[in-house]
Design an enzyme around this catalytic site. Structure first.
Site, PDB file in Angstrom:
ATOM      1  N   ASP A  71       0.860  -1.188   0.000  1.00 29.53           N
ATOM      2  CA  ASP A  71       0.000   0.000   0.000  1.00 29.53           C
ATOM      3  C   ASP A  71       0.895   1.236   0.000  1.00 29.53           C
ATOM      4  O   ASP A  71       1.456   1.604   1.025  1.00 29.53           O
ATOM      5  CB  ASP A  71      -0.899   0.039   1.246  1.00 29.53           C
ATOM      6  CG  ASP A  71      -1.971  -1.045   1.230  1.00 29.53           C
ATOM      7  OD1 ASP A  71      -1.716  -2.128   0.666  1.00 29.53           O
ATOM      8  OD2 ASP A  71      -3.064  -0.823   1.799  1.00 29.53           O
ATOM      9  N   LYS A  73      -6.840   3.299  -3.747  1.00 32.11           N
ATOM     10  CA  LYS A  73      -7.284   3.312  -2.355  1.00 32.11           C
ATOM     11  C   LYS A  73      -7.477   4.748  -1.923  1.00 32.11           C
ATOM     12  O   LYS A  73      -6.691   5.615  -2.294  1.00 32.11           O
ATOM     13  CB  LYS A  73      -6.224   2.597  -1.512  1.00 32.11           C
ATOM     14  CG  LYS A  73      -6.435   2.622  -0.013  1.00 32.11           C
ATOM     15  CD  LYS A  73      -5.366   1.788   0.705  1.00 32.11           C
ATOM     16  CE  LYS A  73      -5.394   2.032   2.209  1.00 32.11           C
ATOM     17  NZ  LYS A  73      -4.321   1.313   2.925  1.00 32.11           N
ATOM     18  N   LYS A 105     -10.186   0.095  -2.908  1.00 27.25           N
ATOM     19  CA  LYS A 105     -10.146  -0.041  -1.446  1.00 27.25           C
ATOM     20  C   LYS A 105     -10.444   1.289  -0.771  1.00 27.25           C
ATOM     21  O   LYS A 105      -9.582   2.153  -0.696  1.00 27.25           O
ATOM     22  CB  LYS A 105      -8.776  -0.564  -0.996  1.00 27.25           C
ATOM     23  CG  LYS A 105      -8.641  -0.697   0.527  1.00 27.25           C
ATOM     24  CD  LYS A 105      -7.278  -1.253   0.927  1.00 27.25           C
ATOM     25  CE  LYS A 105      -7.112  -1.224   2.458  1.00 27.25           C
ATOM     26  NZ  LYS A 105      -5.771  -1.655   2.882  1.00 27.25           N
TER      27      LYS A 105
END
Lengths: 390, 303
Positions: free
Chosen positions: B140, B203, B239
């Protein structure tokens, strides 16, 4: 681009298959028979005739309502005239406001019942009657209640005067909301009312009559009479009516305009059209598509300003059509009482036939028709169509 | 897969109408999710969670405890799925990897000087390579928001592409930190940059600031994913992270996902919730559906 775009397709079956979430019918009380609301009381029609009102989603009979003839109309207009001259004209503005506020609060209190009846009688999804029709109707009463005691100051050097008796004829697409839209300003400005709801959707107006009775509005200030075109014509042609307010088809609007020409009657005509959406290539396309969807599928398209025509700049035509198709796929067509339904039942069998007639013409003229792949309920309903140019 | 990739001019990314997108997002919350749809939705949401601990005070013990929870969400309810992944700092990847064993739960690691991203590129690359070498299945990363605001889209693009290369086989989630981007237009532009630069996921947030994920922001990103899919044929995962702590909100996100991207995205390969307290709320709701009564929070694990 190497990829062939026509092979890519999103799948939306599961988004439409939600567990049922029905609103309960038992929360609404519907009488077996409704009389005419004249002079503060429910009175049997002089015509001695009643007609059935049905649930368009199931074709079951919900109730029967009185059919007012010319004599009934005359009785209602007399009651309204009497109430105007003896009571309402002399009632102070803040007193008038008090009654209108009271009606507004009672509409709010009975919101759930009104929403259910609106959906049962007219076929619109409960999500719309619950979140739009009924709250907006209550808001109209609140809004106009606030106007009553300010009219005196609103127009400098002029004094707003009531006209007298208003004859009001409303359509079947937003039955309660249209009644609120017509009654509230008339009361605020000191007029009395004879209102006729559409023959397919009389029930919420009659419920509103019960509310008005319970609110203790002086008898005859609001009279609600039911019936079809002949009843409407009797209102339009009654000599003791000062103002006609009509919302409905352009055709009937023209008939009314002709009928009152040369009389002293004033008129407000709110008629239909075929509104256009225009999308250029610099528009935020996803939100534009949402605007198109709301414009044409809100209330099954039964809206005077429904966006039934769409003009798209050629450079984004394919993209917009693709997005529209995807968005149409995720609309849920089904039982109007289910809280997840986006598109409910067409208001009446006659209206469905009108729609099907136009679909036939569109196809005959060579347009390509696109419909959602969803299953259509058996009874009176439709899925919404997108016509692409030839 | 895309044979040839043309990189678009990101300053031409579509504009977003704020009123329209917020209106549309609120419409999803009107769906009434009941009975089996609710239970299936809750279980699916559980299975999509990246159970997260990103604290300065994280210890080996804390991470091991979280890994245990990932596999045993609530043993009083048999047949529950596991969460999708555990999300930790790079220094905790090895501990998490060992604790999760062959459970199938993935290990995601934040990297690139998370959460600010204010570090030189070589530090970010080393950070990423370290996490991958420790066994991270997913990375991430954060984008350089400062450079993005300065209009240096090529810098942001190149950095994402470089981190993607450093990821090797690990899937790359690109955190836009939408709360720092300011407008929906910029969220859309950043989404386009990330996807064209090689992101596997986009995300919303680090969870370190507020506002974190919101439904309108997520909708803008899902629509960007849909447009990218139609253009290139390549699926990108989504996400939302931070601020989703209640079951009902999670179900609204799933409704939105289902109506924007369709059922092929309705699994944890293509959608994740970055959350820590959401799992317990879902467990409480599932137990309520099963037993008919709400149970005290004391009957569920602390974190």
């Amino acid at each position: 681009m190497a990829t062939k775009n026509n092979t890519i397709k999103l799948k939306f079956d599961s988004s439409r298959n939600l567990a049922p979430a029905p609103e309960s019918k038992s929360a609404a009380k519907i009488n077996e028979r409704y009389d005419l609301f004249i002079n503060g009381k429910f009175e049997k029609p002089l015509s001695k005739k009643y007609f059935a009102t049905i649930n368009p989603a199931t074709e079951e009979k919900l109730s029967e309502v009185a059919e007012a003839n010319a004599a009934d109309v005359n009785k209602a207009v007399e009651a309204a005239r009497n109430a105007y001259e003896k009571t309402w004209k002399k009632t102070s503005p803040k007193e008038r406001a008090k009654y209108i506020y009271r009606i507004a609060r009672m509409v709010q209190e009975k919101a759930r019942e009104l929403a259910i009846i609106e959906t049962l009688d007219g076929g619109k999804p409960i999500r719309e009657s619950r979140d739009f029709d009924v709250p907006t109707a209550a808001n109209h009463f609140f809004y106009y209640a606030g106007w009553a005691d300010k009219l005196e100051y609103a127009f400098p050097n002029r004094t707003a005067q009531p006209l007298g008796v208003a004859g009001q004829i409303i359509p079947w697409n937003f039955p309660l909301l249209m009644a609120a839209w017509k009654i509230a300003p008339a009361l605020a400005t000191g007029n009395t009312v004879v209102l006729k709801p559409a023959e397919t959707t009389s029930l919420t107006a009659l419920k509103l009559a019960e509310i008005i009775q319970e609110a203790d509005l002086p008898p005859g200030v609001v009279n609600i009479i039911t019936g079809a075109g002949d009843t409407g014509a009797a209102i339009v042609n009654h000599p003791d009516i000062n103002k006609i307010a009509f919302t409905g088809s352009t055709n009937v609007g023209k008939i009314i305009q002709r009928a009152i020409a040369g009389t002293n009657k004033k008129a407000t005509l709110e008629l239909g059209g075929k509104a256009a959406n225009i999308i250029f290539d610099d528009a935020p396309l996803d939100q534009a598509v949402e605007g198109v969807i709301n414009g044409i599928f809100f209330n099954q398209g039964h809206v005077c300003c429904a966006g039934s025509r769409l003009y798209v700049q050629e450079s984004v035509f394919k993209t917009v059509v693709q997005k529209l198709k995807d968005r149409m796929e995720s609309l849920i067509v089904g039982d109007p009482l289910d809280k997840n339904t986006d598109i409910g039942a067409i208001n009446s069998k006659e209206q469905l036939e009108v729609i099907n007639k136009y679909l036939g013409i569109g196809q005959k003229e060579g347009a390509e028709m696109y419909q959602s792949t969803c299953a259509i309920p058996k009874k009176v309903s439709f899925a919404g169509q997108l016509f692409l140019p030839m | 897969m895309v044979a040839t990739k043309t990189i678009p001019d990101f300053s031409l990314s579509p504009h977003i109408d704020q009123v329209g997108v917020e209106e549309r997002a609120s419409r999803f919350t009107k769906r009434s999710i009941k009975n089996e749809t609710k239970i299936n939705g809750l279980k699916l949401a559980l299975n999509m969670i990246d159970l997260t601990t990103l604290e300065g005070k994280d210890t080996d013990g804390k991470v091991k405890q979280l890994c245990y929870k990932a596999q045993h969400l609530h043993d009083a309810y048999p047949g529950l799925p596991t969460v999708a992944a555990i999300c930790v700092y790079p220094s905790m990847v090895k501990v998490a990897k060992k604790a999760l064993g062959d459970s199938g739960v993935k290990v995601a690691s934040v990297s690139t000087a998370f959460p600010s991203g204010q570090a030189p590129r070589d530090v970010k690359i080393r950070d990423t390579k370290f996490a991958v070498s420790e066994g991270a299945d997913e990375i991430d990363m954060v984008i350089s928001r400062g450079k993005f605001h300065m209009g240096e889209y090529n810098f942001v693009f190149d950095e994402i592409a470089a981190v993607k290369e450093a990821c090797g086989n690990a899937r790359l989630k690109v955190i836009l930190e939408t709360g720092e981007l300011g407008t929906y237009d910029k969220v859309r532009r950043a989404s386009d940059i990330a996807m064209y630069a090689g992101a596997d996921f986009i995300k919303t947030s680090t969870g370190k600031m507020s506002p974190a994920a919101t439904m309108p922001v997520t909708l803008v990103m899902l629509e960007a994913i849909r447009d990218f899919y139609y253009k290139t044929g390549k699926r990108i995962a989504m996400k939302p992270a931070g601020g989703i702590s209640k079951s009902k909100l999670a179900l609204h996100y799933l409704v939105m996902l289902n109506e924007v991207l369709g059922e092929e995205w309705m699994n944890n390969h293509w959608f994740r919730f970055g959350a820590s307290s959401l799992a317990n709320d879902i467990l409480m709701q599932l137990m309520k559906q099963k037993t008919g009564v709400y149970q005290s929070a004391d009957y569920f694990s602390l974190d």
